[in-house]
Write a protein that holds these residues in place. Structure first.
Motif, PDB file in Angstrom:
ATOM      1  N   GLY A  15      49.368  -1.945  42.604  1.00 56.97           N
ATOM      2  CA  GLY A  15      50.593  -1.394  42.041  1.00 56.97           C
ATOM      3  C   GLY A  15      50.608   0.118  42.083  1.00 56.97           C
ATOM      4  O   GLY A  15      49.579   0.765  42.290  1.00 56.97           O
ATOM      5  N   VAL A  16      51.800   0.652  41.904  1.00 59.57           N
ATOM      6  CA  VAL A  16      52.000   2.101  41.967  1.00 59.57           C
ATOM      7  C   VAL A  16      52.879   2.536  40.802  1.00 59.57           C
ATOM      8  O   VAL A  16      53.916   1.919  40.532  1.00 59.57           O
ATOM      9  CB  VAL A  16      52.679   2.518  43.297  1.00 59.57           C
ATOM     10  N   LEU A  17      52.461   3.594  40.125  1.00 60.26           N
ATOM     11  CA  LEU A  17      53.320   4.261  39.150  1.00 60.26           C
ATOM     12  C   LEU A  17      54.016   5.390  39.891  1.00 60.26           C
ATOM     13  O   LEU A  17      53.363   6.178  40.574  1.00 60.26           O
ATOM     14  CB  LEU A  17      52.505   4.848  38.001  1.00 60.26           C
ATOM     15  N   VAL A  18      55.321   5.463  39.768  1.00 55.88           N
ATOM     16  CA  VAL A  18      56.102   6.526  40.405  1.00 55.88           C
ATOM     17  C   VAL A  18      56.697   7.389  39.310  1.00 55.88           C
ATOM     18  O   VAL A  18      57.414   6.897  38.440  1.00 55.88           O
ATOM     19  CB  VAL A  18      57.224   5.942  41.292  1.00 55.88           C
ATOM     20  N   HIS A  19      56.348   8.672  39.350  1.00 63.75           N
ATOM     21  CA  HIS A  19      56.878   9.619  38.369  1.00 63.75           C
ATOM     22  C   HIS A  19      57.700  10.657  39.115  1.00 63.75           C
ATOM     23  O   HIS A  19      57.543  10.836  40.321  1.00 63.75           O
ATOM     24  CB  HIS A  19      55.726  10.275  37.610  1.00 63.75           C
ATOM     25  N   ASP A  20      58.574  11.327  38.419  1.00 62.73           N
ATOM     26  CA  ASP A  20      59.475  12.325  38.996  1.00 62.73           C
ATOM     27  C   ASP A  20      59.292  13.621  38.219  1.00 62.73           C
ATOM     28  O   ASP A  20      59.359  13.624  36.987  1.00 62.73           O
ATOM     29  CB  ASP A  20      60.915  11.811  38.886  1.00 62.73           C
ATOM     30  N   VAL A  21      59.068  14.702  38.944  1.00 62.46           N
ATOM     31  CA  VAL A  21      58.806  16.001  38.307  1.00 62.46           C
ATOM     32  C   VAL A  21      59.966  16.449  37.424  1.00 62.46           C
ATOM     33  O   VAL A  21      59.778  17.268  36.520  1.00 62.46           O
ATOM     34  CB  VAL A  21      58.462  17.050  39.385  1.00 62.46           C
TER      35      VAL A  21
END
Length: 196
Positions: free
Chosen positions: A79-85
């Motif tokens: 799995g991947v956690l995707v964050h946005d600056v």
């Protein structure tokens, strides 16, 4: 579940937007730190912003965080956690809860209740009336995806995710995990961080 994490820096930003400190820490550093405790993290950005991102991370003791200009592959593991600056005040605790929920879902989206007034508008800006907010929420970051879900759909295409044969879940978001205009909202962010 083996997770990785990415922090995205959209191409439309200027380097100063994500490298200028907000109460001591730039938005990029805040976003990386929020997910780093949960999974190994990389930064994904446009090629013209990669140098500024690399310098910013190194200046804050994060030189081990890779800066990539090609988003594929987006990490190894299940799995991947995707964050946005652009969500610089999202806490690490929210990332941990998103990661934990990935055991049950293909995609996990933190959400908060919609509190703003929403209007339905016709042609030429004519207001038709209020939209019922009881079924509306505001989606936040970081978001979690199984490797399969992320490979099939872009992380920002929630409509495609929910219309596919995927199990999409929501968790309670955080009042500080709101999107900001990094070029113009610095004063607001400073006030929130200073107030604690």
């Amino acid at each position: 579940m083996i997770l990785s994490a990415i922090v995205t820096v959209p191409a439309g930003l200027a380097p100063a937007d994500f490298t200028t400190p907000i109460a001591g820490e730039p938005a990029l550093v805040r976003a990386v730190v929020a997910v780093r405790a949960v999974a190994p993290v990389s930064v994904v950005t446009a090629e013209e912003l990669a140098g500024a991102a690399t310098e910013c991370l190194a200046a804050h003791g994060l030189s081990d965080v890779p800066v990539l200009t090609d988003p594929s592959p987006l990490g190894d593991g299940d799995g991947v956690l995707v964050h946005d600056v652009r969500y610089p005040l999202a806490p690490g605790e929210l990332a941990a809860r998103v990661a934990a929920a990935l055991a049950e879902y293909d995609a996990v989206i933190p959400v908060v209740t919609m509190t703003d007034s929403v209007k339905s508008i016709a042609m030429h800006g004519i207001v038709l009336g209020n939209v019922d907010r009881s079924e509306l929420v505001i989606a936040q970051y970081p978001r979690g995806f199984t490797a399969t879900a992320l490979s099939r759909f872009p992380h920002d295409d929630l409509a495609a995710l929910t219309s596919a044969d995927l199990k999409v879940g929501t968790i309670a978001g955080d009042p500080n995990a709101f999107v900001v205009d990094l070029a113009h909202d610095r004063g607001l962010l400073e006030a929130i961080v200073t107030a604690g």
